[in-house]
Motif scaffolding. Sequence first.
Motif, PDB file in Angstrom:
ATOM      1  N   LEU A  66      51.829   2.478  -7.781  1.00 29.85           N
ATOM      2  CA  LEU A  66      50.935   3.145  -6.837  1.00 29.85           C
ATOM      3  C   LEU A  66      49.637   3.563  -7.535  1.00 29.85           C
ATOM      4  N   ILE A  67      48.582   3.741  -6.741  1.00 28.48           N
ATOM      5  CA  ILE A  67      47.314   4.229  -7.293  1.00 28.48           C
ATOM      6  C   ILE A  67      47.299   5.752  -7.212  1.00 28.48           C
ATOM      7  N   VAL A  68      46.895   6.409  -8.305  1.00 30.92           N
ATOM      8  CA  VAL A  68      46.776   7.870  -8.311  1.00 30.92           C
ATOM      9  C   VAL A  68      45.336   8.236  -7.951  1.00 30.92           C
ATOM     10  N   THR A 100      39.258   1.006  -8.525  1.00 32.15           N
ATOM     11  CA  THR A 100      40.451   1.542  -9.181  1.00 32.15           C
ATOM     12  C   THR A 100      40.455   1.063 -10.620  1.00 32.15           C
ATOM     13  N   LEU A 101      40.706   1.975 -11.550  1.00 30.48           N
ATOM     14  CA  LEU A 101      40.714   1.621 -12.966  1.00 30.48           C
ATOM     15  C   LEU A 101      42.112   1.829 -13.545  1.00 30.48           C
ATOM     16  N   THR A 114      54.360   4.448 -11.548  1.00 31.37           N
ATOM     17  CA  THR A 114      53.709   3.305 -12.196  1.00 31.37           C
ATOM     18  C   THR A 114      54.615   2.068 -12.228  1.00 31.37           C
ATOM     19  N   GLY A 115      55.674   2.109 -11.445  1.00 28.86           N
ATOM     20  CA  GLY A 115      56.576   0.948 -11.386  1.00 28.86           C
ATOM     21  C   GLY A 115      57.143   0.601 -12.751  1.00 28.86           C
ATOM     22  N   GLY A 116      57.308   1.616 -13.588  1.00 34.88           N
ATOM     23  CA  GLY A 116      57.866   1.393 -14.925  1.00 34.88           C
ATOM     24  C   GLY A 116      56.842   0.962 -15.957  1.00 34.88           C
ATOM     25  N   ALA A 121      47.131   3.394 -12.548  1.00 34.64           N
ATOM     26  CA  ALA A 121      45.934   3.042 -11.776  1.00 34.64           C
ATOM     27  C   ALA A 121      45.332   4.334 -11.226  1.00 34.64           C
ATOM     28  N   VAL A 122      44.039   4.545 -11.446  1.00 33.26           N
ATOM     29  CA  VAL A 122      43.391   5.793 -11.008  1.00 33.26           C
ATOM     30  C   VAL A 122      42.161   5.458 -10.168  1.00 33.26           C
ATOM     31  N   ARG A 123      41.993   6.195  -9.076  1.00 37.51           N
ATOM     32  CA  ARG A 123      40.804   6.003  -8.236  1.00 37.51           C
ATOM     33  C   ARG A 123      40.313   7.348  -7.732  1.00 37.51           C
TER      34      ARG A 123
END
Length: 351
Positions: A66-68, A100-101, A114-116, A121-123
């Motif tokens: 997931l994106i944070v 998203t970085l 983070t799916g392991g 991912a940060v936005r």
Amino acid sequence: MVTKVQKVNPEDFSKEELKEACDILKNGGLVAFPTETVYGLGGDALNPFAASKIYKAKGRPSDNPLIVHIADMEDLYKVADGITENGLKLAKTFWPGPLTLIFKKKEIVPSSVTGGLLTVAVRMPAHAVARELIRQSGVYIAAPSANISGRPSPVRAEHVIEDLDGRIDMVIDGGSAGIGIESSIVDVSGADPVILRPGYITKAMLEKVAESVYTDPVIESRVIRKDIAAKAPGMKYRHYAPKGELVIVEGDIQKVTAKINMLAEEKEKKGCKTAVIATNETKDKYKCSIVKSIGSRKHEASIAAGLYDILREMDYLGAQYIYSESFDNDILGGAVMNRMIKAAAYHIVQA
Ligand code: TXA
Ligand code: MG
């Protein structure tokens, strides 16, 4: 569970209007909210239980991270580690905005988010409602697009309701998301930035800020690549797909219209519900009984904004066969085509 709908005017809203949404987030619940790209399905990014609820509500494979979403630059340092010079330059230039970085993750970010992976991912979204929601709730918001896994991303609250009614606590209805396709994703955890998903922030824009920007070869491919794995886990799944069979027709526009007319006629003769995805400029050239315009070629942003809406509309219409023009030649076209090709399961024909 009853999903509440909270209407909010992004141009004029009070803190009070977001209070209930903030309470839900703080208590580990799920709130869908508008961003400038698409609607997100938000939960507390530091709460592993919230993350598992997100995966369940979407029917999403748990290896797809997931994106944070954060609201302020200092938040980046709370969730990301070893922030690279390129990463910082890109963040400072394009945030808040549709970028998203990917950074190395700090330990406080649960591996379920983070799916392991050891990266995160940060936005920092630009949408006023999204930013206020993050600030006022005091939580970083983990948010994938607020659709059932595999469906087109939602660009209006109605799309979220269509997919997730009864599965989440609340939807904040802030009208249409502006851009209409998801953020560009760039991995800045290594020496050189790598584009993992194309979007509104293009390679040319990134190159003005950072040197040696590469593109993950998987996303430029027009055929299914079984030999290499996509670096953004989500890019390997079939996506954005309407229920009918979508075919993209490429080539000189006059030949494209002729070819689509021929293919559509064949299907209509067999009694199949058939539709054409055209543009404002070409929609009168088709003979098919259902012809929908995605937008205008003179305003390519309108094509990006129209994409997911039209793919969902194809389902409302019950289209069994869908023929679409190609949108490759524009600046945003690469990002639009990336989604279209996946929606068409790589079914492209030449006119
Ligand atoms: O515009 C957007 O980005 C929207 C709004 C809500 O912010 N969000 C969105 O999230 O599109 P989602 O989950 O639909 O797409 C996130 C993509 C997935 O393909 C995922 O695999 C990838 O980002 N991703 C997330 N974390 C990653 C990581 N650590 N490394 C590589 N890819 C990652
Ligand atoms: Mg998505």
